[in-house]
Design a protein around this motif. Sequence first.
Motif, mmCIF file in Angstrom:
data_model
loop_
_atom_site.group_PDB
_atom_site.id
_atom_site.type_symbol
_atom_site.label_atom_id
_atom_site.label_comp_id
_atom_site.label_asym_id
_atom_site.label_seq_id
_atom_site.Cartn_x
_atom_site.Cartn_y
_atom_site.Cartn_z
ATOM 1 N N ALA A 1 6.386 -1.109 8.733
ATOM 2 C CA ALA A 1 5.372 -2.148 8.541
ATOM 3 C C ALA A 1 4.224 -1.964 9.523
ATOM 4 O O ALA A 1 3.047 -2.134 9.173
ATOM 5 C CB ALA A 1 6.000 -3.532 8.683
ATOM 6 N N PRO B 1 2.994 -5.079 3.924
ATOM 7 C CA PRO B 1 4.329 -5.642 3.734
ATOM 8 C C PRO B 1 5.246 -4.610 3.084
ATOM 9 O O PRO B 1 4.793 -3.584 2.573
ATOM 10 C CB PRO B 1 4.085 -6.837 2.805
ATOM 11 N N ASP C 1 7.853 -9.424 7.199
ATOM 12 C CA ASP C 1 7.420 -8.117 6.703
ATOM 13 C C ASP C 1 8.048 -7.777 5.354
ATOM 14 O O ASP C 1 7.450 -7.054 4.555
ATOM 15 C CB ASP C 1 7.798 -7.010 7.699
#
Length: 279
Positions: free
Chosen positions: A193, A199, A241
């Motif tokens: 990430a 994401p 994330d």
Amino acid sequence: MITLPTRRHFLHSSLSLSTLLISGAAQAQSASKKAGKKGYATGLRGAVTPTKLSELNVKWIYNWTSKRPAGLPEGIEWVPMVFKDNENQFAAKAVEEIRGDLANKPPAVLGFNEPEGKDQGNTTVEQALAVWPKLEELNLPLGSPAGVHADSPWMQAFMKEALKRKYRIDFITIHWYGGPSASQLTSHVDKIARLYKRPVWITEFCPADWSATKTGKNQHAEKDVLRFIKDALPRLERSNDVQRYAWFGTGPGNSATGCSALFDASGSLTKLGEAYAEA
């Protein structure tokens, strides 16, 4: 031409992306999360039929194809994939198949599967870049290619050039097959990430033993994988994330990953499958 290591021998090291200019890139679109994070990656073959998926309590699946499976239970989303692009113009055909399914509102589209793998996507960086605008034209949230390793030379070369060309990549797809350590998994997710500033969807993951040579000789005991499920899934649910994750639909007879099978040979949930469903 880059010679890439196998999953078993790959050393988890990253090339520097210091020249990757992403500060001027457009804000990545947020891929649909309305279905929930928990999913399953499955070929829907043999005893594991589409109707069996409802027992897993998952919210989405994909099956490495651009063709929607028949008989999918209500409440489970299906995500199409453009598996590869090669001399057979597979990507162009897949894009048209996905376009024909847009009325069913797929939540996203996944890019090439392990493109650096000769027995998988087998697509060069140049081939992937050439066809990427066609994937963008679908106007769906768009996932990156899923490298054998998300920080491999192939992936870093693709991401660097794609962002240079201002191509749209809304989320990064990750494959992970480590030991039954939740912290090992989440540390890797955090690393990727940060590396790509996107994401993450974990589109294949489960504990694996790549040194195992036959069924029953896997070093990961059921209790270890069970502990991993109970530890890792809450972390993934909490992670800002991780947008989605999908357990790899391995069969119990696979020497490397059979220790992580959620269904047995008859199609019934294993203890691990029950834990995954309850998590």
